[in-house]
Design a protein around this motif. Structure first.
Motif, PDB file in Angstrom:
ATOM      1  N   LEU A 141       0.827  -1.199   0.000  1.00  0.00           N
ATOM      2  CA  LEU A 141       0.000   0.000   0.000  1.00  0.00           C
ATOM      3  C   LEU A 141       0.869   1.259   0.000  1.00  0.00           C
ATOM      4  O   LEU A 141       0.580   2.225  -0.705  1.00  0.00           O
ATOM      5  CB  LEU A 141      -0.926  -0.026   1.225  1.00  0.00           C
ATOM      6  CG  LEU A 141      -2.107   0.937   1.210  1.00  0.00           C
ATOM      7  CD1 LEU A 141      -3.006   0.678  -0.001  1.00  0.00           C
ATOM      8  CD2 LEU A 141      -2.923   0.799   2.493  1.00  0.00           C
ATOM      9  N   ALA A 142       1.957   1.244   0.774  1.00  0.00           N
ATOM     10  CA  ALA A 142       2.875   2.389   0.795  1.00  0.00           C
ATOM     11  C   ALA A 142       3.486   2.598  -0.591  1.00  0.00           C
ATOM     12  O   ALA A 142       3.657   3.730  -1.044  1.00  0.00           O
ATOM     13  CB  ALA A 142       3.970   2.175   1.836  1.00  0.00           C
ATOM     14  N   GLU A 143       3.796   1.491  -1.276  1.00  0.00           N
ATOM     15  CA  GLU A 143       4.335   1.602  -2.638  1.00  0.00           C
ATOM     16  C   GLU A 143       3.310   2.221  -3.580  1.00  0.00           C
ATOM     17  O   GLU A 143       3.648   3.042  -4.431  1.00  0.00           O
ATOM     18  CB  GLU A 143       4.726   0.222  -3.164  1.00  0.00           C
ATOM     19  CG  GLU A 143       5.948  -0.371  -2.517  1.00  0.00           C
ATOM     20  CD  GLU A 143       6.287  -1.678  -3.210  1.00  0.00           C
ATOM     21  OE1 GLU A 143       6.738  -1.646  -4.356  1.00  0.00           O
ATOM     22  OE2 GLU A 143       6.070  -2.741  -2.590  1.00  0.00           O
ATOM     23  N   LEU A 144       2.056   1.803  -3.414  1.00  0.00           N
ATOM     24  CA  LEU A 144       0.982   2.362  -4.238  1.00  0.00           C
ATOM     25  C   LEU A 144       0.846   3.868  -3.992  1.00  0.00           C
ATOM     26  O   LEU A 144       0.758   4.664  -4.919  1.00  0.00           O
ATOM     27  CB  LEU A 144      -0.325   1.645  -3.914  1.00  0.00           C
ATOM     28  CG  LEU A 144      -1.560   2.155  -4.649  1.00  0.00           C
ATOM     29  CD1 LEU A 144      -1.518   1.722  -6.104  1.00  0.00           C
ATOM     30  CD2 LEU A 144      -2.832   1.639  -3.985  1.00  0.00           C
ATOM     31  N   TYR A 145       0.858   4.254  -2.703  1.00  0.00           N
ATOM     32  CA  TYR A 145       0.836   5.675  -2.339  1.00  0.00           C
ATOM     33  C   TYR A 145       1.997   6.404  -3.015  1.00  0.00           C
ATOM     34  O   TYR A 145       1.849   7.498  -3.535  1.00  0.00           O
ATOM     35  CB  TYR A 145       1.003   5.831  -0.829  1.00  0.00           C
ATOM     36  CG  TYR A 145      -0.264   5.969  -0.042  1.00  0.00           C
ATOM     37  CD1 TYR A 145      -1.152   4.905   0.064  1.00  0.00           C
ATOM     38  CD2 TYR A 145      -0.567   7.154   0.612  1.00  0.00           C
ATOM     39  CE1 TYR A 145      -2.306   5.021   0.821  1.00  0.00           C
ATOM     40  CE2 TYR A 145      -1.730   7.281   1.372  1.00  0.00           C
ATOM     41  CZ  TYR A 145      -2.591   6.209   1.463  1.00  0.00           C
ATOM     42  OH  TYR A 145      -3.722   6.334   2.208  1.00  0.00           O
ATOM     43  N   ALA A 146       3.180   5.792  -2.961  1.00  0.00           N
ATOM     44  CA  ALA A 146       4.383   6.435  -3.506  1.00  0.00           C
ATOM     45  C   ALA A 146       4.238   6.658  -5.008  1.00  0.00           C
ATOM     46  O   ALA A 146       4.456   7.764  -5.503  1.00  0.00           O
ATOM     47  CB  ALA A 146       5.615   5.588  -3.201  1.00  0.00           C
ATOM     48  N   ARG A 147       3.842   5.604  -5.737  1.00  0.00           N
ATOM     49  CA  ARG A 147       3.696   5.745  -7.192  1.00  0.00           C
ATOM     50  C   ARG A 147       2.700   6.841  -7.539  1.00  0.00           C
ATOM     51  O   ARG A 147       2.928   7.651  -8.433  1.00  0.00           O
ATOM     52  CB  ARG A 147       3.207   4.429  -7.805  1.00  0.00           C
ATOM     53  CG  ARG A 147       4.290   3.365  -7.918  1.00  0.00           C
ATOM     54  CD  ARG A 147       3.703   2.106  -8.537  1.00  0.00           C
ATOM     55  NE  ARG A 147       4.457   0.916  -8.198  1.00  0.00           N
ATOM     56  CZ  ARG A 147       5.404   0.386  -8.977  1.00  0.00           C
ATOM     57  NH1 ARG A 147       5.692   0.939 -10.126  1.00  0.00           N
ATOM     58  NH2 ARG A 147       6.064  -0.684  -8.595  1.00  0.00           N
ATOM     59  N   GLN A 148       1.561   6.860  -6.807  1.00  0.00           N
ATOM     60  CA  GLN A 148       0.545   7.860  -7.117  1.00  0.00           C
ATOM     61  C   GLN A 148       1.015   9.255  -6.735  1.00  0.00           C
ATOM     62  O   GLN A 148       0.743  10.228  -7.435  1.00  0.00           O
ATOM     63  CB  GLN A 148      -0.761   7.495  -6.415  1.00  0.00           C
ATOM     64  CG  GLN A 148      -1.338   6.202  -7.002  1.00  0.00           C
ATOM     65  CD  GLN A 148      -2.747   5.902  -6.542  1.00  0.00           C
ATOM     66  OE1 GLN A 148      -3.144   6.334  -5.449  1.00  0.00           O
ATOM     67  NE2 GLN A 148      -3.488   5.169  -7.332  1.00  0.00           N
ATOM     68  N   ALA A 149       1.752   9.365  -5.628  1.00  0.00           N
ATOM     69  CA  ALA A 149       2.256  10.671  -5.198  1.00  0.00           C
ATOM     70  C   ALA A 149       3.276  11.210  -6.203  1.00  0.00           C
ATOM     71  O   ALA A 149       3.267  12.396  -6.543  1.00  0.00           O
ATOM     72  CB  ALA A 149       2.887  10.563  -3.805  1.00  0.00           C
ATOM     73  N   ILE A 150       4.143  10.323  -6.704  1.00  0.00           N
ATOM     74  CA  ILE A 150       5.144  10.747  -7.687  1.00  0.00           C
ATOM     75  C   ILE A 150       4.436  11.232  -8.951  1.00  0.00           C
ATOM     76  O   ILE A 150       4.762  12.289  -9.503  1.00  0.00           O
ATOM     77  CB  ILE A 150       6.109   9.586  -8.025  1.00  0.00           C
ATOM     78  CG1 ILE A 150       6.937   9.194  -6.798  1.00  0.00           C
ATOM     79  CG2 ILE A 150       7.027   9.961  -9.181  1.00  0.00           C
ATOM     80  CD1 ILE A 150       7.604   7.826  -6.904  1.00  0.00           C
ATOM     81  N   GLU A 151       3.442  10.463  -9.381  1.00  0.00           N
ATOM     82  CA  GLU A 151       2.689  10.826 -10.577  1.00  0.00           C
ATOM     83  C   GLU A 151       2.047  12.200 -10.430  1.00  0.00           C
ATOM     84  O   GLU A 151       2.132  13.047 -11.313  1.00  0.00           O
ATOM     85  CB  GLU A 151       1.609   9.761 -10.803  1.00  0.00           C
ATOM     86  CG  GLU A 151       1.479   9.328 -12.242  1.00  0.00           C
ATOM     87  CD  GLU A 151       0.499   8.174 -12.400  1.00  0.00           C
ATOM     88  OE1 GLU A 151       0.427   7.311 -11.489  1.00  0.00           O
ATOM     89  OE2 GLU A 151      -0.174   8.144 -13.428  1.00  0.00           O
TER      90      GLU A 151
END
Ligand SMILES: [Zn+2]
Ligand SMILES: [Zn+2]
Length: 279
Positions: A141-151
């Motif tokens: 979930l943290a990885e998902l947050y990270a990808r979306q935040a970077i985007e």
């Protein structure tokens, strides 16, 4: 959230993310998960969630950042582990020394290191979002947050408060700033700082490639999925040797992406824009 069915839809999409479903969830599959027979009624409520909470991609539906936060808010108060999990080995190796990756979740922060203390990944995740999840699920979930935040940050939108932000690529030439508050991180690196909410994003320059569709296509053409890798695993994130400053003014950082002997020449400009040339 006027209808409980909408909450159920968001909940099921969040579960799908936690199960580390790389693909978005298709309409029929999602309806089955939620357990609604009436397809018309289901479609109506799903459509009401579109744009703000749910995004429709090729092949199915997934949560937006707002959707994830909403689910987190709904689940608030129900988490049972007191916001602390691990340390525990997870299914990944340190890119520097090959030791097992070890994850821990504490004080709203998910951290992944190795037995030799190499920092692989760290990301904030509100305790409510980690509710009732196992540690590997929290990491995903943290990885998902990270990808979306970077985007979002690269699109000029603060991932936390949606105010406009200016993503920057910094090199060792850049001063830490007059107040010395620029957080330390890999160089050259991506830095985003929101003047409105104080939110920050710090990462290697490779983070810009992580969410680039041309880079993802290159992986796909070599029968690999960039989404299936942990965010710290691709060589362009993990290995400094793949990154070099090609030009200082204006800044251009070259990143070497090589798969099966084929090379993708990637350039990142001073604001994190990625351009790609296959060689
Ligand atoms: Zn290590
Ligand atoms: Zn902000």
């Amino acid at each position: 959230m006027s209808d409980p069915l909408r909450v159920d839809i968001l909940r099921e999409l969040a579960t799908a993310h936690r199960e580390r479903t790389v693909e978005p969830v298709g309409f029929a599959d999602l309806r089955k998960r939620v357990g609604v027979r009436d397809s018309g009624r289901f479609r109506y409520h799903l459509n009401e969630l579109r744009d703000n909470f749910v995004r429709k991609d090729e092949g199915g539906y997934r949560l937006t950042v707002t959707g994830i936060e909403t689910v987190a808010a709904i689940l608030a108060g129900t988490y049972t582990h007191g916001g602390s999990l691990g340390p525990e080995s997870i299914d990944s190796d340190c890119s520097e020394c090959g030791a097992d990756a070890v994850a821990v979740y504490r004080d709203g922060r998910c951290g992944v290191t190795c037995a030799n203390d190499h920092l692989l990944f760290a990301w904030s995740l509100p305790p409510a979002a980690a509710a009732d999840a196992t540690l590997p699920e929290v990491v995903s979930l943290a990885e998902l947050y990270a990808r979306q935040a970077i985007e979002r940050a690269l699109a000029g939108v603060c991932p936390k408060c949606s105010a406009p932000v200016e993503p920057r690529i910094v090199t060792e030439d850049d001063d830490p700033g007059p107040d010395g508050t620029e957080p330390v991180g890999p160089l050259p690196g991506l830095r985003v700082r929101c003047e409105t909410c104080g939110g920050r994003l710090v990462g290697p320059v490779g983070f810009c490639l992580l969410v680039d569709s041309a880079v993802a296509d290159f992986y796909r053409r070599h029968d690999r999925s960039l989404d299936a890798l942990r965010v710290w695993e691709p060589a362009f994130v993990a290995d400094d040797d793949t990154v070099s400053v090609a030009e200082r003014d204006p800044l251009r950082v070259a990143v070497d992406v090589t798969l099966d002997g084929d090379r993708l020449a990637v350039t990142v400009d001073g604001s994190g824009r990625v351009s790609v040339r296959e060689e």
